[in-house]
Motif scaffolding. Sequence first.
Motif, PDB file in Angstrom:
ATOM      1  N   MET A 141       0.844  -1.212   0.000  1.00  0.00           N
ATOM      2  CA  MET A 141       0.000   0.000   0.000  1.00  0.00           C
ATOM      3  C   MET A 141       0.872   1.252   0.000  1.00  0.00           C
ATOM      4  SD  MET A 141      -1.380   0.118   3.959  1.00  0.00           S
ATOM      5  CE  MET A 141      -2.453   1.508   3.654  1.00  0.00           C
ATOM      6  N   ASN A 142       0.220   2.396  -0.221  1.00  0.00           N
ATOM      7  CA  ASN A 142       0.944   3.666  -0.309  1.00  0.00           C
ATOM      8  C   ASN A 142       1.782   3.964   0.940  1.00  0.00           C
ATOM      9  OD1 ASN A 142      -1.346   4.020   1.203  1.00  0.00           O
ATOM     10  ND2 ASN A 142      -2.247   5.571  -0.134  1.00  0.00           N
ATOM     11  N   PHE A 143       1.314   3.522   2.106  1.00  0.00           N
ATOM     12  CA  PHE A 143       2.047   3.781   3.347  1.00  0.00           C
ATOM     13  C   PHE A 143       3.501   3.305   3.243  1.00  0.00           C
ATOM     14  CE2 PHE A 143       3.402   2.584   7.669  1.00  0.00           C
ATOM     15  CZ  PHE A 143       3.223   3.792   8.319  1.00  0.00           C
ATOM     16  N   TRP A 144       3.708   2.111   2.660  1.00  0.00           N
ATOM     17  CA  TRP A 144       5.078   1.568   2.537  1.00  0.00           C
ATOM     18  C   TRP A 144       5.862   2.283   1.445  1.00  0.00           C
ATOM     19  CZ3 TRP A 144       5.010  -0.357   6.959  1.00  0.00           C
ATOM     20  CH2 TRP A 144       3.917  -1.097   7.427  1.00  0.00           C
ATOM     21  N   MET A 145       5.167   2.828   0.467  1.00  0.00           N
ATOM     22  CA  MET A 145       5.860   3.622  -0.562  1.00  0.00           C
ATOM     23  C   MET A 145       6.431   4.892   0.061  1.00  0.00           C
ATOM     24  SD  MET A 145       3.012   3.143  -3.583  1.00  0.00           S
ATOM     25  CE  MET A 145       2.251   1.508  -3.767  1.00  0.00           C
ATOM     26  N   ASP A 146       5.686   5.422   1.045  1.00  0.00           N
ATOM     27  CA  ASP A 146       6.147   6.636   1.731  1.00  0.00           C
ATOM     28  C   ASP A 146       7.240   6.331   2.756  1.00  0.00           C
ATOM     29  OD1 ASP A 146       4.302   8.230   0.403  1.00  0.00           O
ATOM     30  OD2 ASP A 146       2.742   7.917   1.917  1.00  0.00           O
ATOM     31  N   TRP A 149      10.462   2.738   1.086  1.00  0.00           N
ATOM     32  CA  TRP A 149      10.630   2.620  -0.375  1.00  0.00           C
ATOM     33  C   TRP A 149      11.699   1.580  -0.762  1.00  0.00           C
ATOM     34  CZ3 TRP A 149       8.107   4.041  -4.674  1.00  0.00           C
ATOM     35  CH2 TRP A 149       8.789   3.935  -5.890  1.00  0.00           C
ATOM     36  N   ASP A 150      12.885   1.680  -0.134  1.00  0.00           N
ATOM     37  CA  ASP A 150      13.989   0.796  -0.533  1.00  0.00           C
ATOM     38  C   ASP A 150      13.652  -0.671  -0.258  1.00  0.00           C
ATOM     39  OD1 ASP A 150      15.304   3.003  -1.381  1.00  0.00           O
ATOM     40  OD2 ASP A 150      16.700   3.115   0.319  1.00  0.00           O
ATOM     41  N   ASP A 151      13.060  -0.925   0.914  1.00  0.00           N
ATOM     42  CA  ASP A 151      12.674  -2.302   1.254  1.00  0.00           C
ATOM     43  C   ASP A 151      11.600  -2.817   0.299  1.00  0.00           C
ATOM     44  OD1 ASP A 151      14.432  -2.299   3.331  1.00  0.00           O
ATOM     45  OD2 ASP A 151      12.921  -2.037   4.911  1.00  0.00           O
ATOM     46  N   LEU A 156      10.011  -6.379  -4.116  1.00  0.00           N
ATOM     47  CA  LEU A 156       9.357  -6.463  -5.439  1.00  0.00           C
ATOM     48  C   LEU A 156      10.175  -7.322  -6.410  1.00  0.00           C
ATOM     49  CD1 LEU A 156       7.818  -2.955  -6.248  1.00  0.00           C
ATOM     50  CD2 LEU A 156       6.649  -5.117  -5.779  1.00  0.00           C
ATOM     51  N   LYS A 157      11.505  -7.312  -6.231  1.00  0.00           N
ATOM     52  CA  LYS A 157      12.365  -8.106  -7.124  1.00  0.00           C
ATOM     53  C   LYS A 157      12.211  -9.601  -6.898  1.00  0.00           C
ATOM     54  CE  LYS A 157      15.864  -4.545  -7.894  1.00  0.00           C
ATOM     55  NZ  LYS A 157      15.214  -3.497  -7.045  1.00  0.00           N
ATOM     56  N   LEU A 158      11.592  -9.964  -5.777  1.00  0.00           N
ATOM     57  CA  LEU A 158      11.503 -11.382  -5.417  1.00  0.00           C
ATOM     58  C   LEU A 158      10.134 -11.993  -5.718  1.00  0.00           C
ATOM     59  CD1 LEU A 158      13.270 -11.169  -1.917  1.00  0.00           C
ATOM     60  CD2 LEU A 158      14.299 -11.684  -4.150  1.00  0.00           C
ATOM     61  N   VAL A 159       9.184 -11.180  -6.192  1.00  0.00           N
ATOM     62  CA  VAL A 159       7.817 -11.695  -6.349  1.00  0.00           C
ATOM     63  C   VAL A 159       7.427 -11.805  -7.826  1.00  0.00           C
ATOM     64  CG1 VAL A 159       7.216 -10.643  -4.128  1.00  0.00           C
ATOM     65  CG2 VAL A 159       6.574  -9.485  -6.267  1.00  0.00           C
ATOM     66  N   ASP A 160       6.406 -12.610  -8.064  1.00  0.00           N
ATOM     67  CA  ASP A 160       5.915 -12.817  -9.434  1.00  0.00           C
ATOM     68  C   ASP A 160       4.752 -11.890  -9.779  1.00  0.00           C
ATOM     69  OD1 ASP A 160       7.545 -15.251 -10.047  1.00  0.00           O
ATOM     70  OD2 ASP A 160       6.464 -15.986  -8.284  1.00  0.00           O
ATOM     71  N   GLN A 171       1.009   6.091  -7.576  1.00  0.00           N
ATOM     72  CA  GLN A 171       2.059   6.567  -6.682  1.00  0.00           C
ATOM     73  C   GLN A 171       3.367   5.799  -6.900  1.00  0.00           C
ATOM     74  OE1 GLN A 171       0.990   7.004  -2.566  1.00  0.00           O
ATOM     75  NE2 GLN A 171       3.117   7.212  -1.895  1.00  0.00           N
ATOM     76  N   LEU A 172       3.252   4.494  -7.055  1.00  0.00           N
ATOM     77  CA  LEU A 172       4.445   3.649  -7.206  1.00  0.00           C
ATOM     78  C   LEU A 172       5.218   3.998  -8.478  1.00  0.00           C
ATOM     79  CD1 LEU A 172       6.037   1.231  -6.047  1.00  0.00           C
ATOM     80  CD2 LEU A 172       4.460  -0.299  -7.247  1.00  0.00           C
ATOM     81  N   SER A 173       4.495   4.345  -9.536  1.00  0.00           N
ATOM     82  CA  SER A 173       5.127   4.581 -10.842  1.00  0.00           C
ATOM     83  C   SER A 173       5.356   6.048 -11.136  1.00  0.00           C
ATOM     84  CB  SER A 173       4.216   4.024 -11.939  1.00  0.00           C
ATOM     85  OG  SER A 173       2.981   4.736 -11.946  1.00  0.00           O
TER      86      SER A 173
END
Lengths: 300, 300
Positions: A141-146, A149-151, A156-160, A171-173
């Motif tokens: 969700m947006n909360f983690w984007m705020d 971000w780095d985590d 994201l690199k580990l998921v399908d 927001q992410l893009s």
Amino acid sequence: MAFDEVETPFGQSGRIIGGSATYVAYAAALFGDDVKQVSIVGNDFPEAELEDLKSRGVDVEGVHKVSDKPSFYWKGKYHLDMNTRDSLATELNVLADFNPIIPDSYQGAEFLMLGNLVPAVQKSVIQQLKVKPKLIVLDTMNFWMDSAWDDLMDVLKLVDVLVINDSEARQLSNEFSIVKAAKKILAMGPNTLIIKKGENGALLFKDDKVFFAPAMPLDEVFDPTGAGDTFAGGFIGYLAKTGDISFENMKTAIVVGSALASFCCEEFGTSRLKTVTMKDLDARLNDFVQLVNFDISLNA
Amino acid sequence: MAFDEVETPFGQSGRIIGGSATYVAYAAALFGDDVKQVSIVGNDFPEAELEDLKSRGVDVEGVHKVSDKPSFYWKGKYHLDMNTRDSLATELNVLADFNPIIPDSYQGAEFLMLGNLVPAVQKSVIQQLKVKPKLIVLDTMNFWMDSAWDDLMDVLKLVDVLVINDSEARQLSNEFSIVKAAKKILAMGPNTLIIKKGENGALLFKDDKVFFAPAMPLDEVFDPTGAGDTFAGGFIGYLAKTGDISFENMKTAIVVGSALASFCCEEFGTSRLKTVTMKDLDARLNDFVQLVNFDISLNA
């Protein structure tokens, strides 16, 4: 897993059971009795609720019970549009130091659904699995984007598959166009992206392919809490049951998720999900076919 | 038919040709050269634009030219979401005393599309037709609900299909749920209701049946002005071409309308509609089939 208290234009729920993992589990369990739950609850969480989950075939060995703290609690109020809401209270309680431990008996799971949570915690679950699952689906969700971000970029690199809503995708893009947003996000790691649009359905993106599943138009959206998690649970439950993670099968899976989410909205909390049957789902899937099925006979 | 001036996040259109009737005519004319236009223009309206319409097969005998007044003019600015906009200027000019006269050569028309206008004027067009058309489609807007409620209720009783957007449906019915709104509106006169939701597609209601056509997800919505009118023009053009006003055929017709509307959004004003071909439309309809086509094999 949590306590929720929800206020809608139709009434007040009182204190009820909620939480992303609860909705995902009920939805996925409709497709088989091999759902393994990882979560944390406090000393106030009713044993009867865990028994309910078990009776649907959900393994709760991985649900950690904390004896000296209460469960996560959220209170929210929906606006008239039922698509937006205000959080009135959020008490992390046991969730503040959640450090999930995967039981040995869970090893070998082929399908992993990571509910919305601290990205670093989501990553730790992936890392504990000794065999890489066939499919990893992540919600955020947006909360983690705020705040992380780095985590988030890391996990994201580990998921399908990433499942987010349209405003989160924007927001992410940092792109307003959903199509452009999808292209950027697919370059961040996941090979498949699902963008949920609430009552306006959901989009599935992979490579240059796109598929759209509508939401069922309902007489009344009684309580949309958990609809997104129910959608995700239905999606991964259907994929796990069929064992087919092709784009074609994911199309059907998001229609299944959308159909299950429509049941979720009919009553407060998990009530409707506790009673929904495969027969109910079959009937609603037929409604979906009617809803979108058309003939192209342009040159008739 | 009008002059528009549009500002979007992508640029400024300058003074261009617009107007509901223009978009409807270009869209409908793709399906045959028997479109008969009724409208009014001022002394500033370029003859070349009427020639363009004629070259697409549109009869402009019913377009009244006023020699001492300018054409209707609208200036608007779109917000970043491209779904909402502010009107910066509205000059009625010739439209202030528009009293449409149906040419004799138009009598016997089987399909009538009434663009958004004063309900009493829409009614006068219906009344001038000596033979009741096979299908009458009406567009309206919230402005007439506020200012001409009784006249609107009056004309609604004379039409078969009403085309409005979701916020207009809510205002007209005083119901928030789109499904409940549809039921109330179908009791006002029309036997069929189309609710447009912009980038979120369109719903078709008749009796207890409902069908949903998505909007094509676009990389960029360059200018949505006229998309709703293009949708309506494509809808009625396709029905007129096939001569079939069944619910099943209307499903295809709203997909056709939605496909044409997606072209409209690609350039300012009517530019893209002037060049779009049946081959382009066919290709986009195939994209729509891909967009929504799924297998239900729940018990696989």
